[in-house]
Design an enzyme around this catalytic site. Structure first.
Site, PDB file in Angstrom:
ATOM      1  N   HIS A  20       2.943  -6.277  -8.394  1.00 42.49           N
ATOM      2  CA  HIS A  20       1.784  -5.832  -8.172  1.00 42.49           C
ATOM      3  C   HIS A  20       1.266  -6.137  -6.554  1.00 42.49           C
ATOM      4  O   HIS A  20       1.339  -7.174  -6.214  1.00 42.49           O
ATOM      5  CB  HIS A  20       0.735  -6.608  -8.973  1.00 42.49           C
ATOM      6  CG  HIS A  20      -0.640  -6.112  -9.046  1.00 42.49           C
ATOM      7  ND1 HIS A  20      -1.807  -6.826  -9.050  1.00 42.49           N
ATOM      8  CD2 HIS A  20      -1.135  -4.944  -8.887  1.00 42.49           C
ATOM      9  CE1 HIS A  20      -2.750  -6.306  -9.132  1.00 42.49           C
ATOM     10  NE2 HIS A  20      -2.601  -5.234  -8.957  1.00 42.49           N
ATOM     11  N   ASP A  28       7.154  10.446   7.662  1.00 40.77           N
ATOM     12  CA  ASP A  28       7.800  11.399   8.531  1.00 40.77           C
ATOM     13  C   ASP A  28       8.880  10.901   9.454  1.00 40.77           C
ATOM     14  O   ASP A  28       9.183   9.686   9.408  1.00 40.77           O
ATOM     15  CB  ASP A  28       6.496  12.340   9.146  1.00 40.77           C
ATOM     16  CG  ASP A  28       6.083  11.497  10.406  1.00 40.77           C
ATOM     17  OD1 ASP A  28       6.591  10.673  11.075  1.00 40.77           O
ATOM     18  OD2 ASP A  28       4.675  11.746  10.741  1.00 40.77           O
ATOM     19  N   HIS A 101      -4.157   5.328  12.958  1.00 41.00           N
ATOM     20  CA  HIS A 101      -2.610   5.405  12.908  1.00 41.00           C
ATOM     21  C   HIS A 101      -1.853   4.311  13.347  1.00 41.00           C
ATOM     22  O   HIS A 101      -0.965   3.730  12.697  1.00 41.00           O
ATOM     23  CB  HIS A 101      -2.163   6.658  13.719  1.00 41.00           C
ATOM     24  CG  HIS A 101      -0.744   6.860  13.820  1.00 41.00           C
ATOM     25  ND1 HIS A 101       0.059   7.147  12.447  1.00 41.00           N
ATOM     26  CD2 HIS A 101       0.134   6.835  14.836  1.00 41.00           C
ATOM     27  CE1 HIS A 101       1.210   7.337  12.975  1.00 41.00           C
ATOM     28  NE2 HIS A 101       1.358   7.107  14.107  1.00 41.00           N
ATOM     29  N   TYR A 123       1.672  12.951  11.356  1.00 41.98           N
ATOM     30  CA  TYR A 123       0.841  12.200  10.711  1.00 41.98           C
ATOM     31  C   TYR A 123       1.227  12.106   9.160  1.00 41.98           C
ATOM     32  O   TYR A 123       0.231  11.806   8.317  1.00 41.98           O
ATOM     33  CB  TYR A 123      -0.708  12.307  10.619  1.00 41.98           C
ATOM     34  CG  TYR A 123      -0.806  11.796  12.393  1.00 41.98           C
ATOM     35  CD1 TYR A 123      -0.908  10.659  13.045  1.00 41.98           C
ATOM     36  CD2 TYR A 123      -1.108  12.999  13.220  1.00 41.98           C
ATOM     37  CE1 TYR A 123      -0.995  10.280  14.095  1.00 41.98           C
ATOM     38  CE2 TYR A 123      -1.716  12.850  14.663  1.00 41.98           C
ATOM     39  CZ  TYR A 123      -1.376  11.440  15.146  1.00 41.98           C
ATOM     40  OH  TYR A 123      -1.659  11.170  16.604  1.00 41.98           O
ATOM     41  N   SER A 124       2.472  12.702   8.692  1.00 46.03           N
ATOM     42  CA  SER A 124       2.476  12.624   7.279  1.00 46.03           C
ATOM     43  C   SER A 124       3.172  11.447   6.868  1.00 46.03           C
ATOM     44  O   SER A 124       4.310  11.359   6.736  1.00 46.03           O
ATOM     45  CB  SER A 124       3.820  13.687   7.080  1.00 46.03           C
ATOM     46  OG  SER A 124       3.201  15.025   7.368  1.00 46.03           O
ATOM     47  N   ASN A 125       2.377  10.469   6.923  1.00 46.45           N
ATOM     48  CA  ASN A 125       2.702   8.861   6.396  1.00 46.45           C
ATOM     49  C   ASN A 125       1.666   8.632   5.543  1.00 46.45           C
ATOM     50  O   ASN A 125       0.637   8.828   5.483  1.00 46.45           O
ATOM     51  CB  ASN A 125       2.638   8.113   7.652  1.00 46.45           C
ATOM     52  CG  ASN A 125       3.411   8.737   8.898  1.00 46.45           C
ATOM     53  OD1 ASN A 125       4.688   8.929   8.849  1.00 46.45           O
ATOM     54  ND2 ASN A 125       2.552   9.012   9.878  1.00 46.45           N
TER      55      ASN A 125
END
Length: 134
Positions: A20, A28, A101, A123-125
């Protein structure tokens, strides 16, 4: 052989070991990985595997309590953002938090593991915070 969609041994092991509040990141191809954080590098070539395919498989096995995105993603609007928003509406990603970011890169130092995709959209994170099933 496993019956669930996830076949990658390293990724299956990491998800099974999450407690947890642990963080698992899907990133990316350009996101830096801090020293000491486990990297599960799935990237084969540009776009393979794509961010969304990896996210779909991870969600088939992981209970997510919340997730964290970079604010810059909202400005650039990569294709993955629409999928993330629809999953968020379906409550599959829990509470959403937006940070810079640079702060997301700092957060990555605390991740249990980082999954690198072949995604080349900026920015595909995404940081996924593990929940519990009870």
């Amino acid at each position: 052989m496993k019956k669930t969609p996830l076949l990658n041994i390293a990724l299956s092991r990491v998800i099974a070991s999450l407690g947890h509040g642990d963080i698992l990141m899907i990133v990316d191809a350009g996101m830096p990985v801090p020293p000491g954080v486990e990297l599960i590098d799935l990237a084969l070539t540009r776009g393979v595997p794509d961010f969304v395919s990896v996210l779909d498989v991870v969600l088939s096995e992981m209970q997510v309590e919340s997730h964290v995105l970079a604010r810059e993603m909202a400005d650039i609007k990569p294709p993955a953002l629409q999928i993330i928003e629809s999953l968020n509406l379906d409550d599959q990603l829990g509470q959403q938090r937006w940070i810079s970011h640079e702060d997301l890169k700092a957060l990555s130092r605390t991740a249990k593991a980082i999954i690198r995709t072949g995604e080349c959209q900026p920015y595909s994170n995404l940081a996924l915070v593990s929940g519990v099933v009870f």
